[in-house]
Design a protein around this motif. Structure first.
Motif, PDB file in Angstrom:
ATOM      1  N   GLU A 122       0.877  -1.298   0.044  1.00  0.00           N
ATOM      2  CA  GLU A 122      -0.273  -0.116  -0.063  1.00  0.00           C
ATOM      3  C   GLU A 122       0.902   1.296   0.108  1.00  0.00           C
ATOM      4  O   GLU A 122       0.645   2.215  -0.739  1.00  0.00           O
ATOM      5  N   ARG A 123       1.751   1.286   0.747  1.00  0.00           N
ATOM      6  CA  ARG A 123       2.858   2.487   0.775  1.00  0.00           C
ATOM      7  C   ARG A 123       3.525   2.681  -0.501  1.00  0.00           C
ATOM      8  O   ARG A 123       3.567   3.624  -1.276  1.00  0.00           O
ATOM      9  N   ALA A 124       3.945   1.305  -1.118  1.00  0.00           N
ATOM     10  CA  ALA A 124       4.480   1.528  -2.483  1.00  0.00           C
ATOM     11  C   ALA A 124       3.579   2.055  -3.591  1.00  0.00           C
ATOM     12  O   ALA A 124       3.717   2.899  -4.294  1.00  0.00           O
ATOM     13  N   ALA A 125       2.321   1.667  -3.555  1.00  0.00           N
ATOM     14  CA  ALA A 125       1.501   2.112  -4.576  1.00  0.00           C
ATOM     15  C   ALA A 125       1.209   3.602  -4.179  1.00  0.00           C
ATOM     16  O   ALA A 125       0.994   4.301  -5.340  1.00  0.00           O
ATOM     17  N   LYS A 126       1.198   4.109  -3.099  1.00  0.00           N
ATOM     18  CA  LYS A 126       0.680   5.555  -2.971  1.00  0.00           C
ATOM     19  C   LYS A 126       2.147   6.313  -3.565  1.00  0.00           C
ATOM     20  O   LYS A 126       1.898   7.493  -4.040  1.00  0.00           O
ATOM     21  N   LEU A 140      -3.332   0.020  -8.169  1.00  0.00           N
ATOM     22  CA  LEU A 140      -1.870  -0.500  -8.021  1.00  0.00           C
ATOM     23  C   LEU A 140      -2.138  -1.486  -6.555  1.00  0.00           C
ATOM     24  O   LEU A 140      -1.542  -2.259  -6.397  1.00  0.00           O
ATOM     25  N   ILE A 141      -2.714  -0.859  -5.709  1.00  0.00           N
ATOM     26  CA  ILE A 141      -3.256  -1.585  -4.564  1.00  0.00           C
ATOM     27  C   ILE A 141      -3.736  -3.051  -4.976  1.00  0.00           C
ATOM     28  O   ILE A 141      -3.273  -3.955  -4.257  1.00  0.00           O
ATOM     29  N   LYS A 142      -4.725  -2.913  -5.649  1.00  0.00           N
ATOM     30  CA  LYS A 142      -5.398  -3.956  -6.406  1.00  0.00           C
ATOM     31  C   LYS A 142      -4.400  -5.066  -6.816  1.00  0.00           C
ATOM     32  O   LYS A 142      -4.582  -6.396  -6.506  1.00  0.00           O
ATOM     33  N   ASP A 143      -3.526  -4.662  -7.667  1.00  0.00           N
ATOM     34  CA  ASP A 143      -2.799  -5.599  -8.454  1.00  0.00           C
ATOM     35  C   ASP A 143      -1.702  -5.971  -7.331  1.00  0.00           C
ATOM     36  O   ASP A 143      -1.190  -7.216  -7.604  1.00  0.00           O
ATOM     37  N   PHE A 144      -1.382  -5.257  -6.519  1.00  0.00           N
ATOM     38  CA  PHE A 144      -0.060  -5.681  -5.624  1.00  0.00           C
ATOM     39  C   PHE A 144      -0.697  -6.537  -4.386  1.00  0.00           C
ATOM     40  O   PHE A 144      -0.044  -7.246  -3.794  1.00  0.00           O
ATOM     41  N   SER A 145      -2.035  -6.473  -4.115  1.00  0.00           N
ATOM     42  CA  SER A 145      -2.237  -7.360  -2.969  1.00  0.00           C
ATOM     43  C   SER A 145      -3.283  -8.651  -3.315  1.00  0.00           C
ATOM     44  O   SER A 145      -3.736  -9.259  -2.648  1.00  0.00           O
ATOM     45  N   ASP A 167      14.351   5.228  -4.342  1.00  0.00           N
ATOM     46  CA  ASP A 167      14.184   5.771  -2.794  1.00  0.00           C
ATOM     47  C   ASP A 167      13.114   5.131  -2.162  1.00  0.00           C
ATOM     48  O   ASP A 167      13.077   5.281  -0.961  1.00  0.00           O
ATOM     49  N   ILE A 168      12.066   4.577  -2.678  1.00  0.00           N
ATOM     50  CA  ILE A 168      10.873   3.912  -2.128  1.00  0.00           C
ATOM     51  C   ILE A 168      11.546   2.776  -1.201  1.00  0.00           C
ATOM     52  O   ILE A 168      11.109   2.677  -0.039  1.00  0.00           O
ATOM     53  N   GLY A 169      12.350   1.923  -1.612  1.00  0.00           N
ATOM     54  CA  GLY A 169      13.081   1.012  -0.794  1.00  0.00           C
ATOM     55  C   GLY A 169      12.303  -0.200  -0.823  1.00  0.00           C
ATOM     56  O   GLY A 169      12.174  -1.055   0.326  1.00  0.00           O
ATOM     57  N   GLU A 170      11.378  -0.539  -1.835  1.00  0.00           N
ATOM     58  CA  GLU A 170      10.653  -1.533  -1.658  1.00  0.00           C
ATOM     59  C   GLU A 170      11.163  -2.719  -2.495  1.00  0.00           C
ATOM     60  O   GLU A 170      11.335  -2.559  -3.658  1.00  0.00           O
ATOM     61  N   PRO A 171      11.635  -3.827  -2.078  1.00  0.00           N
ATOM     62  CA  PRO A 171      11.993  -4.930  -2.425  1.00  0.00           C
ATOM     63  C   PRO A 171      11.369  -5.742  -3.610  1.00  0.00           C
ATOM     64  O   PRO A 171      11.907  -6.288  -4.477  1.00  0.00           O
TER      65      PRO A 171
END
Length: 594
Positions: A122-126, A140-145, A167-171
């Motif tokens: 959710e943080r990555a989608a935002k 994006l939230i729907k795709d990622f979840s 810089d988001i730092g999402e692996p």
């Protein structure tokens, strides 16, 4: 190993004879033996340390070199190897006639996600929605979840966007290297270049394919490895193209037109030096084709190549040229222009009353519909059809663009005598501005058929002869008088003798039912310099209206001609043409037959 005795008998006996203590000899020899053992052990240890040091040095050198290579390379994710055809991403450049880049490749990155590896989807989608405004956070939230293992986020991103995502730092957000097509000049020559997109795609590469224009027409050539990266050379001149578009845009706005087109062609080679259609677009961000409305209103529509229009009085010179070629008239032959000319229930009229008769030259200068129709009656249906077919008005131009196939002229279903008369002054046959430019090139180059091309040529590319040189010269003299004495007086450019013909045609309604009363297609077809033409220029304005006077003026003499004159004044020096004094013969002496 030999050892020295600790109590050698000879030395012991000698020591006892002198009254010395024999034990001192033993202690001394024992000390020497221990020192020798110590020296041997030290030498052996030093050798081992040296070997170990060399081994450590080599190991750390290999590790350091590998770390340096990794730090200088693109990040990549481990992936399973799968057999299959490789994706060829490399694509040759497109350059203008002087070698300047029109289209090239640029290395960029794609962005994709492995949702199952994401820590905070959710943080990555935002964050992604903030970096890419065209992405929807909810989507994006729907795709990622969900249960998906792979999600495309963006097919191509800029280095700045890549850093922002990093810089988001999402692996679970990963990058893949790829090539994209770049058009560094923006909208310049956009209709010619067309655009490019992605075909087969993988995480680490993508197939770049042409979607329109020369990019699609020459797609196989641009992707051919056998060319070894050799660029595709076009006939366009980037500088002339930019000046043409700038002047055309200004003229379109000044004349309140909804669209405009122009073609500049070399009369001896058929090379298209500049071709423009407005409104245009940026091929780096090519818009989607329209799904409703009139397709010609889309910026993707190429008016110069796809736009099929009735081009009005610009066709009159073809009728007089053919009549002179057949020996039916000469420039001084008097033509009955009393009107209206009746054919059945149809009436043909002139814009003004020019009296009872005009010479053939004056028919062109004054732009008499009746006079041209009389000449067409002398020619006849079959001979007119043969002549226009030789000029290329029966089929698409064959220009090296996929869109040129859509520019097929519209011919009358039944070519009657009335059709012959109306076609002679530009009504009843619709063609593109490019067709018109090719027809005028045949008049300009001495009477040879010409084929338009977008490829750079090494010399003249003249086709079969259509008319005699003297007919071509007489026609050019008439067209020159149109500028000096007739309807194209605003077309005079000091130092460059311009010859040409205006054409104003009522615009037909989209769904049939006649013509608009207040909408026209205004065209000016010109060649310069008139005494030795090198180039043909066609300028067409869609629905122009010059509103500086009391009433709107829509004729080509008031709209298309001033734009063309400004264009010639700008581009002629760029073409290397120095201003010169016009020879007096063409402008002041009427040529006669031999």
């Amino acid at each position: 190993m030999n050892r020295t005795a600790l109590r050698p008998l000879a030395r012991i006996l000698e020591a006892r004879s002198r009254g010395e203590n024999p034990d001192a000899i033993e202690r001394e020899n024992l000390r020497i033996r221990h020192e020798q053992m110590r020296d041997r052990s030290r030498t052996r240890a030093e050798g081992r340390l040296l070997v170990l040091g060399v081994m450590f040095f080599c190991a750390f050198s290999v590790i350091g070199a590998r770390m340096g290579v990794l730090s200088a390379s693109e990040a990549s994710e481990p992936r399973a190897q799968a057999a299959g055809a490789s994706i060829i991403a490399q694509r040759a450049d497109i350059v203008d006639r002087r070698g300047r880049i029109l289209a090239t490749n640029m290395e960029t990155h794609s962005l994709y996600a492995h949702p199952q590896q994401m820590v905070e989807p959710e943080r990555a989608a935002k964050a992604l929605a903030g970096i890419f405004p065209d992405l929807k956070e909810e989507r994006l939230i729907k795709d990622f979840s969900g249960k998906r293992k792979f999600v495309w986020v963006k097919k191509k991103i800029s280095p700045e966007q890549q850093q922002a995502v990093h810089d988001i730092g999402e692996p679970g957000l990963l990058f893949g290297p790829r090539e994209m097509r770049l058009f560094p000049n923006g909208s310049i020559a956009s209709h010619v270049l067309g655009g490019a997109g992605f075909g087969r795609e993988g995480v680490h590469s993508a197939e770049v394919i042409g979607t329109a224009g020369v990019e699609k027409y020459f797609d196989d050539v641009l992707r051919d490895p056998a060319r070894e990266g050799a660029p595709l050379e076009l006939s366009l001149d980037l500088t002339v193209q930019a000046a043409t578009e700038r002047v055309l845009y200004g003229g379109m706005k000044l004349m309140n037109a909804k669209g405009a087109a122009s073609v500049l062609m070399d009369v001896h080679t058929g090379e298209v030096i500049a071709i423009a259609s407005l409104p245009d677009f940026d091929p780096n961000d090519r818009p989607r084709p329209p799904t409703e409305g009139n397709p010609s209103d889309s910026p993707l529509f190429n008016r110069a190549v796809q736009g099929v229009y009735e081009l009005g009085s610009t066709f009159k010179i073809f009728a007089t040229a053919q009549a002179m070629e057949l020996g039916l008239v000469s420039p001084d032959t008097m033509i009955d222009i009393r009107g209206p000319l009746r054919w059945g229930r149809h009436r043909i009229r002139d814009f003004h009353n020019y009296g009872k008769e005009l010479s053939v030259t004056k028919v062109i200068v004054k732009s008499s519909n009746i006079g041209t129709a009389r000449i067409a009656q002398m020619i006849g249906v079959e001979r007119q059809k043969q002549f226009l077919e030789a000029l290329g008005f029966f089929k698409p131009t064959g220009l090296e663009m996929v869109e040129s196939k859509g520019g097929k002229p519209l011919l009358p279903p039944q070519w009657s005598e009335l059709s012959t008369m109306t076609i002679s002054y530009g009504h009843g046959l619709s063609a593109t501005p490019l067709h018109l430019a090719a027809g005028y090139a045949a008049i300009a180059n001495g009477g040879y058929q010409i084929t338009p091309t977008l490829l750079k040529q090494s010399g003249s590319q003249l086709g079969p002869r259509i008319m005699r040189p003297e007919v071509s010269a007489r026609s050019r003299a008439m067209l020159r008088k149109v500028v000096t004495e007739g309807t194209a007086s605003f077309g005079e450019v000091p130092g460059y003798a311009v010859a040409g013909k205006t054409g104003t045609a009522d615009k037909p309604k989209e769904r049939g039912g006649g013509y608009y009363k207040d909408k026209v297609i205004a065209t000016f077809a010109a060649m310069f310099p008139a005494h030795d033409p090198k180039y043909v220029l066609v300028v067409t304005l869609d629905e122009p209206s010059e509103n500086s006077g009391d009433k709107p003026r829509r004729t080509a003499g008031w709209t298309a001609v001033p734009v063309a004159a400004e264009m010639i004044g700008r581009i002629a020096p760029l073409l290397g043409m120095a201003p010169e004094v016009e020879p007096g013969q063409l402008a002041g002496i009427t040529l006669t037959s031999n």
